[in-house]
Design an enzyme around this catalytic site. Sequence first.
Site, PDB file in Angstrom:
ATOM      1  CG  ASP A   1       2.564   1.555   9.522  1.00 52.85           C
ATOM      2  OD1 ASP A   1       2.891   1.858   8.364  1.00 52.85           O
ATOM      3  OD2 ASP A   1       2.266   2.403  10.382  1.00 52.85           O
TER       4      ASP A   1
ATOM      5  NE  ARG B   1      -0.175  10.738   9.830  1.00 50.96           N
ATOM      6  CZ  ARG B   1      -0.519   9.683   9.082  1.00 50.96           C
ATOM      7  NH1 ARG B   1      -1.769   9.251   9.086  1.00 50.96           N
ATOM      8  NH2 ARG B   1       0.358   9.059   8.336  1.00 50.96           N
ATOM      9  N   PRO B   2       2.098  16.804  11.102  1.00 54.40           N
ATOM     10  CG  PRO B   2       3.971  17.652  12.179  1.00 54.40           C
ATOM     11  CD  PRO B   2       2.904  16.601  12.299  1.00 54.40           C
ATOM     12  CB  ILE B   3       3.029  18.384   5.615  1.00 54.20           C
ATOM     13  CG1 ILE B   3       2.206  19.673   5.513  1.00 54.20           C
ATOM     14  CG2 ILE B   3       2.113  17.167   5.631  1.00 54.20           C
ATOM     15  CD1 ILE B   3       1.476  19.808   4.166  1.00 54.20           C
TER      16      ILE B   3
ATOM     17  NE  ARG C   1      -7.131   5.216   4.200  1.00 59.22           N
ATOM     18  CZ  ARG C   1      -6.126   5.548   5.036  1.00 59.22           C
ATOM     19  NH1 ARG C   1      -6.327   5.556   6.347  1.00 59.22           N
ATOM     20  NH2 ARG C   1      -4.939   5.856   4.556  1.00 59.22           N
TER      21      ARG C   1
ATOM     22  CB  CYS D   1      -4.405   6.480  10.389  1.00 56.24           C
ATOM     23  SG  CYS D   1      -4.654   5.079   9.306  1.00 56.24           S
TER      24      CYS D   1
ATOM     25  CE  LYS E   1      -2.189   2.846   3.380  1.00 55.87           C
ATOM     26  NZ  LYS E   1      -1.324   3.464   4.370  1.00 55.87           N
ATOM     27  CG  ASN E   2       2.234   2.828   3.516  1.00 54.90           C
ATOM     28  OD1 ASN E   2       1.110   3.269   3.245  1.00 54.90           O
ATOM     29  ND2 ASN E   2       2.578   2.487   4.738  1.00 54.90           N
TER      30      ASN E   2
HETATM   31  C1  EPZ Z   1       4.100   6.942   6.569  1.00 54.42           C
HETATM   32  O1  EPZ Z   1       3.385   8.066   7.108  1.00 54.42           O
HETATM   33  C2  EPZ Z   1       3.085   5.821   6.420  1.00 54.42           C
HETATM   34  N1  EPZ Z   1       2.020   6.272   5.559  1.00 54.42           N
HETATM   35  C3  EPZ Z   1       2.503   5.461   7.793  1.00 54.42           C
HETATM   36  O2  EPZ Z   1       1.690   4.304   7.623  1.00 54.42           O
HETATM   37  C4  EPZ Z   1       3.621   5.092   8.742  1.00 54.42           C
HETATM   38  O3  EPZ Z   1       3.078   4.917  10.020  1.00 54.42           O
HETATM   39  C5  EPZ Z   1       4.691   6.192   8.775  1.00 54.42           C
HETATM   40  O4  EPZ Z   1       5.148   6.517   7.457  1.00 54.42           O
HETATM   41  C6  EPZ Z   1       5.896   5.777   9.594  1.00 54.42           C
HETATM   42  O5  EPZ Z   1       6.461   4.623   9.105  1.00 54.42           O
HETATM   43  C7  EPZ Z   1       2.231   6.220   4.218  1.00 54.42           C
HETATM   44  O6  EPZ Z   1       3.266   5.812   3.719  1.00 54.42           O
HETATM   45  C8  EPZ Z   1       1.105   6.701   3.347  1.00 54.42           C
HETATM   46  P1  EPZ Z   1       6.389  10.153   8.578  1.00 54.42           P
HETATM   47  P2  EPZ Z   1       4.024   9.532   7.081  1.00 54.42           P
HETATM   48  O7  EPZ Z   1       6.465  11.375   7.763  1.00 54.42           O
HETATM   49  O8  EPZ Z   1       4.827   9.691   5.855  1.00 54.42           O
HETATM   50  C9  EPZ Z   1       6.776  13.535  11.988  1.00 54.42           C
HETATM   51  C10 EPZ Z   1      -0.251   2.984   7.619  1.00 54.42           C
HETATM   52  O9  EPZ Z   1      -0.831   2.404   8.541  1.00 54.42           O
HETATM   53  N2  EPZ Z   1       6.774  14.494  10.863  1.00 54.42           N
HETATM   54  O10 EPZ Z   1       7.452   9.139   8.441  1.00 54.42           O
HETATM   55  O11 EPZ Z   1       2.926  10.473   7.346  1.00 54.42           O
HETATM   56  C11 EPZ Z   1       5.424  12.826  12.143  1.00 54.42           C
HETATM   57  O12 EPZ Z   1       4.520  13.594  12.886  1.00 54.42           O
HETATM   58  C12 EPZ Z   1       0.273   4.420   7.819  1.00 54.42           C
HETATM   59  O13 EPZ Z   1      -0.021   2.467   6.503  1.00 54.42           O
HETATM   60  C13 EPZ Z   1       6.886  15.837  11.137  1.00 54.42           C
HETATM   61  O14 EPZ Z   1       6.944  16.265  12.297  1.00 54.42           O
HETATM   62  O15 EPZ Z   1       4.980   9.440   8.365  1.00 54.42           O
HETATM   63  C14 EPZ Z   1       5.813  11.519  12.801  1.00 54.42           C
HETATM   64  O16 EPZ Z   1       5.908  11.690  14.180  1.00 54.42           O
HETATM   65  C15 EPZ Z   1      -0.150   4.999   9.128  1.00 54.42           C
HETATM   66  N3  EPZ Z   1       6.889  16.702  10.081  1.00 54.42           N
HETATM   67  C16 EPZ Z   1       7.199  11.249  12.208  1.00 54.42           C
HETATM   68  O17 EPZ Z   1       7.690  12.482  11.700  1.00 54.42           O
HETATM   69  C17 EPZ Z   1       6.803  16.281   8.773  1.00 54.42           C
HETATM   70  O18 EPZ Z   1       6.802  17.098   7.841  1.00 54.42           O
HETATM   71  C18 EPZ Z   1       7.217  10.211  11.081  1.00 54.42           C
HETATM   72  O19 EPZ Z   1       6.257  10.596  10.127  1.00 54.42           O
HETATM   73  C19 EPZ Z   1       6.695  14.904   8.529  1.00 54.42           C
HETATM   74  C20 EPZ Z   1       6.688  14.013   9.590  1.00 54.42           C
END
Ligand code: EPZ
Length: 419
Positions: free
Chosen positions: A306, A122-124, A398, A117, A22-23
Amino acid sequence: MEKLVITGPTPLKGEIFVSGAKNSAVAILPATLLIDGICTIKNLPNISDVRITCEILEGLGAKINWIDKNTIEVDTRDINNTIAPIDLTRKFRASYYLIGSMLGRKKEIEVGLPGGCNLGARPIDQHIKGFEALGAKVEIISGNVCARAEKLIGNTVYMDMVSVGATINIMLAGVLAEGTTIIDNAAKEPHIVDIANFLNTMGADIRGAGTDTIKINGVTKLKGGQTYSVVPDQIEAGTFMLGAVASRGDLIIKNCVPEHLECITAKILEIGGNVEINGDSIHVWCDTKPNKANVKTLPYPGFPTDLQPQIGVVLSLADGTSIINESIWESRFQYTNELNKMGAKITAQGKSAIFEGVDNLYGASVYSTDLRAGAALIIAGVCATGTTEIYNLHHIDRGYENIEEKFRLLGANIERIIE
Ligand code: EPZ
């Protein structure tokens, strides 16, 4: 309203075939927007996030031909719209990959702030930091992300924290940028490597994916014309491995990549399960009560967040007291309230939880709070004595293709009921 009805306990037995990741799929599909041509994608998981992404691509001008339920041909020669179908983009997280791709291809895009989820904040900010480093301007206006650039110029971006999404998005933006983009402290998940391999197959020049430094040498055009097969889903494979242990079952999990599952294998051996690797299959069996263990979720190659709810079910049935520390997400223990309704003894506080192992779980009506919590509740229902009803199936659909059919193939007494 739909619900899953499961009657247990049942030890899961037999063979299961893992779908595409999926991811990876939800990033590869937006990545096709970088291609001024046609490509074919195989081994796509037929899940709602994939189907919605295809609808969004069509809204931007792509032509999609479903060759079969897991294979599509995508024609992105005529991308003629830079405002994505906003409602659709708010339904899931990975819609943010449209930003990196469309900045690269059309230098502008408007999408809704991503959904997905509810795991806490979940900031960007890291995504935006990367786009701005390449020369883009990004604004959040009335709940939408509006990004544009005269042109993108390669630059070095140091990630403040390891982020899967930001690593992939900056990689997407760097593919057609002038010069070289370097991502330092990059995420290393298997799907990062898969997306880089997909883009390189289509004509990009990306090096170092899977390490913490990724280098993207900008190219002028991706011509496509190739076929690519999505990597097997590490998290789906891990879900069934932990299902085998929790239910004291015996499973052969086929079409997976054992290297991607090393940390799950190590944890299963630690808690007294058995694992045998045979090419692209993993044989997992467990005929004793699991030992207690402590788990800390970490970016790859650490224990994946996950799979945290799924191993939570195993530890709720273990011999002794275990602790899980969730280092990635603020609130990923909502599922423990549902397991406690089934007789588990879990105390969750913030980013950690204590699991006092019990001998049995009992059927109850429970609610999946997110995708992986839903999968964990199915495992719990298979292990529990009596009947379990699981609601909020949209979360599960999903990310898992035909999940009840797969569990049924393994002997589970499970059916989807429309009330
Ligand atoms: C991806 O989410 C996956 N989703 C998530 O899987 C997974 O839990 C996560 O990576 C961690 O492995 C997809 O690939 C679509 P991150 P993502 O950016 O990219 C912080 C599932 O069940 N952060 O690695 O959103 C954030 O808050 C889903 O399949 C910032 O602060 O995760 C978190 O604490 C759920 N600022 C950490 O980093 C940012 O700009 C990791 O988030 C980006 C992230």
